[in-house]
Design an enzyme around this catalytic site. Sequence first.
Site, PDB file in Angstrom:
ATOM      1  N   PRO A 116       0.442  -1.344  -0.384  1.00  0.00           N
ATOM      2  CA  PRO A 116      -0.297   0.097   0.012  1.00  0.00           C
ATOM      3  C   PRO A 116       1.059   0.631  -0.201  1.00  0.00           C
ATOM      4  O   PRO A 116       2.212   1.402   0.355  1.00  0.00           O
ATOM      5  CB  PRO A 116      -0.748  -0.332   1.550  1.00  0.00           C
ATOM      6  CG  PRO A 116      -0.778  -1.553   1.791  1.00  0.00           C
ATOM      7  CD  PRO A 116       0.470  -2.028   1.371  1.00  0.00           C
ATOM      8  N   CYS A 117       0.472   2.039  -1.096  1.00  0.00           N
ATOM      9  CA  CYS A 117       1.275   3.472  -0.835  1.00  0.00           C
ATOM     10  C   CYS A 117       0.554   4.430  -0.561  1.00  0.00           C
ATOM     11  O   CYS A 117       1.498   5.453  -1.052  1.00  0.00           O
ATOM     12  CB  CYS A 117       1.699   3.044  -2.306  1.00  0.00           C
ATOM     13  SG  CYS A 117       0.368   3.813  -3.594  1.00  0.00           S
TER      14      CYS A 117
END
Length: 494
Positions: A116-117
């Site tokens: 997840p960014c």
Amino acid sequence: MQNKRKPRYIDLFAGCGGLSLGLELAGFKRAFAVEKSVEAAATFSHNFIDSHASARQWSEDCREGGDKRAILSSQLKKGLVTMDVAEVADLLEDPAFRDEHADKFSDIDLVAGGPPCQGFSLAGRRHGADKRNTLVWQFFRIVKVLKPRLVLIENVEGMTRKFSARDTHSPIKRIIDEVAALGYDVQPVLLNARNYGVPQNRSRIFIIGRRTRDGSDGLAAHEMLSRENSHQIRAKSRLQVLPPEEKLEVSVRDAIADLRTDGSVRGRKPSEYVLGLNKSVKGIGVLTHRESGGALHNHEFRKHSRKTEARFRFIQLLEGHGISRDVLYWSGMGQEDNLRQEVAGHGAWRWRELAKVCCSDERFADYLPSSSESIFELFSPLVNAFSSKKHSQRVLRQKSVSFTVMTIPDDYIHYCEPRVLTVREQARLQSFPDAFEFIGRVTTGGARRKIMVPQYTQVGNAVPPLLAKAIGHHLVALLSEMRTNHFWEKQVIE
């Protein structure tokens, strides 16, 4: 390794399956995937494993009895795990558990994923303390145990930026150093999906790691690529940089023009781009048996009020007449001086041409004054009625590639119809074939957005399959080179 064996991969943080689809189109075979979100996992299962009736049924299937060890054992057999990656890493570090599931954990060619960014992203607020930033280290725990021949990490371009001026390094340097310390030669590349047949301007960082011959520390190339020369490298590396494919850019019109169903204009015949997408999925999971030419899924239109449609049409007209939509922003912010400057800065002739169109369109009848002495007085009611503090809402340009597909449906307006795009249109811009169906709620808002992953979010977060396919072909070539150069010793998992 026998030449006929397909290279095996594990997809961590798999989402709805964009990366997996591209890898399988390139010739990889999935050992298993991990995706914590029930909604995204339902879509993954629906397309790669088994067509479930609904996201609710999938959610019930995920609630199997027993402890975590028993749950993971059961889900591994299905090829899709819905546990937290940290919990999976905990169990993988147990030698007895690995021996029990040697068919899933042995001889892995690639561990891939996009942790997840949100904490790295340039699109929103960036927080160095964001808990989601730590998930990449759970990725490394699994790499350390399984020792795959190749590693692939995908993330946003924001990874190359420091969180603050006080930081010594950007996040990507720490990640590259960690991959090298695990025994891999490392190559970071900045790739834009538009260069790989995807009708979208989408830049992403891909970190490719190839295991060294003896498992010692690898070589890390720290210098990032420039945006303009993303296919060239200035730092030395033992890896060959992923080359750009020589393809003509695909436009928004090529991607979605055949989906127009507004009743006034018939859609065009599917473009070569669309036909190519729909022919490419033979042999991939459930998609092999699903007819892409049948009923079109995920193409439900969002319901807009009459005023919203008028507002979208007005924004389209502003775009068509070369007038910045900032006039709506300054009005929304209550900055009348800036609004007057914006109006005056675009030239009276542009506003006069726009006035001719607006006065003949019944959608604007309720907002235009009966008389006016100036351009500003004529358009002030329209601008005030459609004002907005939202800066990101833009009209797609039909002859160009799309802007980066986002997770919120009202960020972009159709190039000729006064509406937002459907999930299917967003999926076309991401290069998903029509046979790939998305499961769960179409969209959601408020507090639910933090815990749910609806269809629009699934599409927006995905790796474009065509880009993943190009990377997959490159990785297959690297594996072949490793075999030729006797890198292909049997893996020994401690």
